[in-house]
Enzyme design. Structure first.
Site, PDB file in Angstrom:
ATOM      1  N   LYS A  82      -0.498   9.509  23.413  1.00  0.00           N
ATOM      2  CA  LYS A  82       0.745  10.168  23.738  1.00  0.00           C
ATOM      3  C   LYS A  82       1.455   9.701  24.685  1.00  0.00           C
ATOM      4  O   LYS A  82       2.933   9.827  25.169  1.00  0.00           O
ATOM      5  CB  LYS A  82       0.400  12.240  23.996  1.00  0.00           C
ATOM      6  CG  LYS A  82       1.338  12.579  24.140  1.00  0.00           C
ATOM      7  CD  LYS A  82       0.907  14.337  24.304  1.00  0.00           C
ATOM      8  CE  LYS A  82       2.311  15.224  24.705  1.00  0.00           C
ATOM      9  NZ  LYS A  82       1.761  16.744  24.094  1.00  0.00           N
ATOM     10  N   HIS A 120      -5.816  -8.794 -18.303  1.00  0.00           N
ATOM     11  CA  HIS A 120      -5.079  -7.769 -17.756  1.00  0.00           C
ATOM     12  C   HIS A 120      -5.839  -6.450 -18.252  1.00  0.00           C
ATOM     13  O   HIS A 120      -5.712  -5.174 -18.757  1.00  0.00           O
ATOM     14  CB  HIS A 120      -3.271  -6.967 -18.800  1.00  0.00           C
ATOM     15  CG  HIS A 120      -2.725  -8.891 -18.769  1.00  0.00           C
ATOM     16  ND1 HIS A 120      -2.108  -9.548 -17.567  1.00  0.00           N
ATOM     17  CD2 HIS A 120      -3.007 -10.069 -19.301  1.00  0.00           C
ATOM     18  CE1 HIS A 120      -1.907 -10.552 -17.412  1.00  0.00           C
ATOM     19  NE2 HIS A 120      -2.114 -10.396 -19.482  1.00  0.00           N
TER      20      HIS A 120
END
Length: 515
Positions: free
Chosen positions: A135, A273
């Protein structure tokens, strides 16, 4: 003098970093095992208790949670009020925070871990210090990853401060790290308390690699793995040879593994696929491969192969005759590996098989699907059908061999994109119809692909027949038995068509849509 607070569970590289800090007149404050390690390395180090004025208590549960620490972390140096406050309380600013957390992930990954051990490895002070330092990133350099120690050491040696941008990147990594840490804790505790779909769902993944591109070259992509991913998943696979995996490779390989895990007997799956173009089972892995190959020798070209037994030299020789993208197997003989690695680009990978063989052992797994603005999550489809579970609905009972082929086809069809139809005969697929907008269309594709092999085959459907046309198409092709969920309002029409053709048909009562 600047001050660094160092407290790490993973001590990789921390001595070298501390030496660099000490060499540049940075006071080091440390705790517990880290303090002992640095002291033994001959590095000047102050115990945390000398800063807080309190001993570490409750088996180390409370040691850094003190204003003398957090005042020094959170004071904004450019804020006179903040600096006046800590000066009045004789609190020294902290300029570096080098912290990593209790090994919660490693603890819960151990077989048979006790709940108490998991709880004790939930870090409290560590995340608090990291978040406080992050922070206040413009004034505090915070490092949670040993991979970033070099960045700090280099800056010290060059006599420069890290840039504000670098500090922000380090702070951002902290918040990613603590978010992932808390996500693992919440997942673990939700599992313990049996909350399957909690009101908040936070998932965390760890980056495995950047990919050259996604499904198409204009799409960026990367591969992430679940923390502690099982060895029998694509995330747990190891690449032994070949070029880098692509997005489509990983997706197709996952589909191949999903099917091969269905079988306890020697099995081979060929994928294109994400749909199977050939599946075969046999007494040997060589024979299983030949069945999978013969199922569709055209589509297998450029495909992905998964095998659930060690690859021997004869099987490797046969696979080596084709262009394949990936081969996945639990192991390879030395001769097989020598054969396969002659192909420069072929990706040769090892992956563990499920312990007992069979997808039902994956029952605790979940699948997710990202949709725009949200996420769908569900249990993995691990329903395992047995002969005792099916209901014969026609006049003719299936023969023992037909029943065997029906169960084989059922295992495969649940992994084919819906609408899905699979024709099977002789422990292999002979025709696959995938991803069609109507069921009879999928049947026609599978029948056309099978050609003469459709005669005497069995048909598996992932969902019920809305009318009798699929049965009629199957009868015309010479199909002798059908397995399907049943449940249509026109089941009677399909049953009548099967009876008229002399086809045996069984209902499973379970649907296997795959969208």
């Amino acid at each position: 003098m600047k001050r660094a607070l160092i407290s790490v569970s993973d001590k990789t590289g921390v001595v070298e970093l501390a030496q660099a800090l000490a060499a540049h007149d940075v006071e080091i404050v440390s705790t517990g095992g880290t303090h002992k390690l640095l002291q033994e390395a001959g590095i000047p180090v102050t115990n945390i208790s000398d800063v807080t004025g309190f001993p570490e208590i409750m088996d180390g549960r409370v040691k850094t949670l003190h204003p003398n620490i957090f005042g020094g972390l959170l004071a904004i140096r450019s804020n006179p009020e903040h600096m006046g406050a800590i000066e009045g309380l004789d609190i020294q600013p902290v300029d570096y925070v080098i912290v990593n957390l209790y090994p919660f992930k490693e603890t819960i990954s151990k077989p048979g871990v006790e709940f108490h051990d998991a709880i004790e490895n939930i870090d409290i002070g560590g995340p608090s210090m990291l978040r406080a330092a992050a922070k206040n990133y413009q004034d505090v350099t915070v490092v949670v990853d040993a991979a970033d120690y070099g960045l700090v050491i280099e800056a010290l040696q060059n006599g420069v401060e890290l840039t504000r941008e670098d500090k922000l990147k380090l702070a951002t990594k902290v918040f990613r790290h603590t978010a992932a840490y808390d996500a693992l804790i919440s997942q673990y505790l939700s599992n313990v308390t049996g909350e399957e779909f909690p009101e908040k769902l936070t998932l965390t993944y760890e980056k495995v690699q950047d990919l050259r591109y996604g499904e198409n070259p204009h799409q960026k992509a990367a591969f992430y793995a679940e923390p502690g991913a099982a060895l029998y998943t694509i995330a747990g696979a190891k690449q032994l040879h070949g070029k880098e995996l692509s997005y489509n490779n990983i997706n197709d390989a996952n589909a191949a593994l999903s099917i091969v895990h269905e079988f306890s007997e020697p099995a081979v799956v060929a994928i294109k696929h994400t749909n199977p173009c050939g599946v075969g089972v046999a007494e040997t892995i060589y024979d299983a491969y030949m069945k999978a190959y013969e199922a569709d020798p055209v589509s297998i070209f450029g495909g992905i192969i998964a095998l659930n037994r060690e690859v021997d030299a004869p099987t490797a020789e046969k696979m080596g005759e084709l262009f394949l993208e990936i081969i996945l197997a639990p192991s390879y003989t030395a001769e097989a590996l020598e054969i396969l690695t002659k192909k420069k680009n072929l990706r040769v990978m090892t992956v563990a098989m499920t312990p007992q063989g069979g997808i039902e052992v994956l029952g605790a797994a979940r699948t997710t699907l990202k949709v725009q603005g949200g996420l769908l999550i569900q249990d993995l489809d691990t329903f395992a059908l047995t002969e005792e579970n099916v209901q014969v609905v026609t006049k003719r009972q299936p023969t023992p061999d037909e029943m065997k082929q029906l169960l084989f086809g059922w295992k495969v069809v649940k992994h084919v994109k819906s609408n899905a139809i699979v024709l099977a005969n002789g422990d292999r697929t002979v025709g696959v119809g995938a991803g069609q907008m109507n069921r009879v269309g999928a049947a026609k594709i599978a029948i056309e692909q099978a050609g003469e092999l459709a005669k005497g085959s069995v048909l598996a459907s992932d969902a019920f027949f809305p009318m009798g046309d699929t049965v009629q198409a199957a009868a015309a092709a010479g199909v002798t038995a059908i397995i399907q969920p049943g449940g249509s309002i026109k089941d009677a029409e399909s049953i009548a068509a099967a009876d008229e053709a002399g086809i045996a048909m069984v209902f499973t009562g379970v649907r296997h849509f795959k969208h």
